[in-house]
Design a protein around this motif. Structure first.
Motif, short mmCIF file in Angstrom:
data_model
loop_
_atom_site.label_atom_id
_atom_site.label_comp_id
_atom_site.label_asym_id
_atom_site.label_seq_id
_atom_site.Cartn_x
_atom_site.Cartn_y
_atom_site.Cartn_z
N THR A 1 -0.77 10.98 -0.59
CA THR A 1 -1.18 10.17 0.56
C THR A 1 -2.30 9.20 0.15
O THR A 1 -2.27 8.02 0.51
N CYS A 2 -3.28 9.70 -0.60
CA CYS A 2 -4.36 8.82 -1.07
C CYS A 2 -3.80 7.68 -1.92
O CYS A 2 -4.22 6.52 -1.78
N ARG A 3 -2.85 8.01 -2.79
CA ARG A 3 -2.28 6.99 -3.68
C ARG A 3 -1.51 5.93 -2.89
O ARG A 3 -1.70 4.73 -3.07
N VAL A 4 -0.61 6.38 -2.00
CA VAL A 4 0.23 5.45 -1.24
C VAL A 4 -0.63 4.56 -0.33
O VAL A 4 -0.46 3.34 -0.27
N PHE A 5 -1.58 5.18 0.38
CA PHE A 5 -2.44 4.40 1.26
C PHE A 5 -3.31 3.44 0.45
O PHE A 5 -3.57 2.31 0.87
N GLY A 6 -3.81 3.91 -0.71
CA GLY A 6 -4.64 3.06 -1.55
C GLY A 6 -3.89 1.81 -2.00
O GLY A 6 -4.48 0.72 -2.08
N GLU A 7 -2.59 1.96 -2.30
CA GLU A 7 -1.79 0.80 -2.70
C GLU A 7 -1.63 -0.21 -1.57
O GLU A 7 -1.34 -1.38 -1.81
N LEU A 8 -1.82 0.27 -0.32
CA LEU A 8 -1.74 -0.62 0.84
C LEU A 8 -3.11 -1.17 1.24
O LEU A 8 -3.23 -1.85 2.26
N GLY A 9 -4.15 -0.83 0.47
CA GLY A 9 -5.49 -1.29 0.78
C GLY A 9 -6.22 -0.43 1.80
O GLY A 9 -7.24 -0.86 2.35
N ILE A 10 -5.71 0.80 2.04
CA ILE A 10 -6.36 1.73 2.97
C ILE A 10 -6.96 2.86 2.13
O ILE A 10 -6.23 3.74 1.67
N ASP A 11 -8.24 2.84 1.91
CA ASP A 11 -8.88 3.86 1.08
C ASP A 11 -9.10 5.13 1.90
O ASP A 11 -9.73 5.10 2.97
N LEU A 12 -8.59 6.23 1.39
CA LEU A 12 -8.75 7.53 2.03
C LEU A 12 -9.62 8.43 1.17
O LEU A 12 -9.49 8.42 -0.07
N GLU A 13 -10.47 9.20 1.79
CA GLU A 13 -11.15 10.28 1.10
C GLU A 13 -10.25 11.50 1.08
O GLU A 13 -9.32 11.62 1.91
N GLU B 1 7.22 4.18 0.56
CA GLU B 1 7.59 4.05 -0.85
C GLU B 1 8.97 3.42 -1.00
O GLU B 1 9.21 2.62 -1.92
N GLY B 2 9.90 3.78 -0.12
CA GLY B 2 11.23 3.19 -0.18
C GLY B 2 11.20 1.69 0.06
O GLY B 2 11.86 0.91 -0.65
N LEU B 3 10.45 1.24 1.07
CA LEU B 3 10.35 -0.19 1.36
C LEU B 3 9.66 -0.94 0.23
O LEU B 3 10.07 -2.06 -0.12
N ARG B 4 8.64 -0.34 -0.35
CA ARG B 4 7.93 -1.03 -1.45
C ARG B 4 8.83 -1.18 -2.68
O ARG B 4 8.74 -2.17 -3.40
N ARG B 5 9.70 -0.19 -2.91
CA ARG B 5 10.64 -0.32 -4.04
C ARG B 5 11.59 -1.50 -3.82
O ARG B 5 12.07 -2.10 -4.80
N GLY C 1 10.64 -4.19 -2.43
CA GLY C 1 9.82 -5.39 -2.39
C GLY C 1 9.43 -5.84 -1.01
O GLY C 1 9.04 -7.00 -0.81
N ARG C 2 9.51 -4.93 -0.05
CA ARG C 2 9.21 -5.30 1.34
C ARG C 2 7.83 -4.79 1.74
O ARG C 2 7.31 -3.82 1.19
N VAL C 3 7.24 -5.46 2.71
CA VAL C 3 5.92 -5.07 3.20
C VAL C 3 6.05 -3.80 4.03
O VAL C 3 6.98 -3.65 4.82
N ALA C 4 5.11 -2.87 3.84
CA ALA C 4 5.15 -1.60 4.58
C ALA C 4 3.75 -1.21 5.00
O ALA C 4 2.78 -1.44 4.27
N ARG C 5 3.65 -0.63 6.17
CA ARG C 5 2.38 -0.10 6.68
C ARG C 5 2.64 1.26 7.30
O ARG C 5 3.74 1.54 7.79
N PRO C 6 1.62 2.13 7.31
CA PRO C 6 1.80 3.40 8.03
C PRO C 6 2.03 3.15 9.51
O PRO C 6 1.55 2.16 10.08
N GLY C 7 2.77 4.06 10.14
CA GLY C 7 3.04 3.92 11.56
C GLY C 7 1.80 4.11 12.41
O GLY C 7 0.78 4.65 11.96
N GLY C 8 1.90 3.69 13.65
CA GLY C 8 0.76 3.74 14.54
C GLY C 8 0.25 5.14 14.79
O GLY C 8 -0.97 5.36 14.91
N LEU C 9 1.15 6.13 14.89
CA LEU C 9 0.72 7.50 15.16
C LEU C 9 -0.17 8.03 14.04
O LEU C 9 -1.18 8.69 14.30
N VAL C 10 0.20 7.74 12.79
CA VAL C 10 -0.60 8.19 11.65
C VAL C 10 -1.96 7.51 11.64
O VAL C 10 -3.00 8.15 11.42
#
Length: 310
Positions: A19-31, A54-58, A60-69
């Motif tokens: 989770t830290c890695r995936v969010f970090g790649e999106l510019g969302i730093d998690l502790e 991860e599927g969308l990024r493979r 080449g599409r823009v992806a963000r975590p959903g609103g609930l998360v």
């Protein structure tokens, strides 16, 4: 003797790292504590989100975590950030290893566990922890994140870590139809501690089954080695146990005697002495009693160290 209580977190820490890695790649730093809390609160939904991103990024599409998360993350930060900052500063001052990953692991498990959270609040409010309390939290966090625990003063570090791996495996195997004995696992842990730790983690996974078909190849190899040890040594172990219980020594609990037997069997020198005792029990009875008392004293010291990190 071998109670752990870390199994769910052992499975959740790798997801938190992902989770830290995936969010970090999106510019969302998690502790670490934030990611672990998300794993705990969102569970399968978070895993689906990670797969989707991860599927969308493979592609080449823009992806963000959903609103609930993201809403869950905002609530976590609002309710926990102040204590997290204060407790991190406290741990950085009192945890002597200088390992920032250990500090973050200690912080994460303390915030997620109600009793440990209360303890953290007391510590930052001025109640000084003992060295044993800090070590217990540190060792618990190390086990959860798959790191080798720091050894307490006065014990051999390698043997202590072998015993921690043995304890974790026995706890993971509990409740299955076949019983695994401490001496069997201890012999394997001394030979290949990493394999035993990995097998313990696999056996303790929520989806693990008793059937060997559901276990990975490394775990199956560990179980095959256990069966080989049992086939070769069990008759001798039974004879040794009966002989030991006739010796003129103090009265000790079954767990202490079991660990002492494990020490004897895990050492080539110990096995050599034990074989001689069984072959000539009358002549070597006094020698056996003296040696056993020494081994039991050693076992009790390690039992105390293991209790501190339970």
């Amino acid at each position: 003797m071998m109670s752990v209580g870390a199994e769910p977190l052992v499975q959740e820490f790798p997801v938190a790292e992902r989770t830290c890695r995936v969010f970090g790649e999106l510019g969302i730093d998690l502790e670490v504590w934030e990611a672990l809390a998300l794993v705990r609160s969102e569970g399968g939904h978070l895993r689906q989100e990670l797969d989707r991103i991860e599927g969308l990024r493979r592609l080449g599409r823009v992806a963000r975590p959903g609103g609930l998360v993201l809403e869950s993350l905002a609530r976590l930060r609002q309710s926990n950030s102040r204590l997290a900052r204060t407790f991190r500063a406290f741990l950085s001052k009192h945890e002597t290893s200088g390992d920032p990953l250990r500090v973050e692991g200690m912080l994460a498990v303390a915030l997620l566990h109600p009793e440990r959270r209360k303890t953290a609040e007391r510590w930052v409010s001025g109640t000084a922890p003992t060295d044993a309390e800090l070590r217990a939290l540190s060792d618990f966090a190390d086990r959860c994140r798959g790191a080798e625990p720091a050894a307490p003063a006065g014990v051999d570090p390698d043997l202590y870590r072998d015993l921690v791996a043995t304890r974790d495996f026995l706890q993971s195997f509990a409740g299955r139809s076949a019983r695994v004995e401490l001496w069997e696992v201890m012999c394997l842990a001394i030979e290949d501690r990493a394999a035993v730790r990995q097998a313990a983690a696999r056996l303790g996974a929520p989806d693990a089954q008793a059937s060997a078909d559901d276990l990975n190849a490394g775990t199956i190899r560990v179980l095959e080695k256990l069966l080989d040890l049992r086939f070769r040594w069990t008759p001798f172990v039974r004879s040794l146990s009966r002989f030991i219980r006739t010796l003129p020594t103090g009265r000790y609990g079954g767990d202490t005697l079991e660990l002492a037997i494990g020490f004897i069997l895990a050492s080539p020198e110990g096995r050599e002495h034990a074989l001689a005792w069984i072959e000539d029990p009358r002549r070597l009875r006094r020698e056996a009693a003296l040696r056993l008392e020494g081994v039991i004293g050693r076992a009790q010291k390690y039992q105390a160290a293991l209790r501190d990190c339970a």
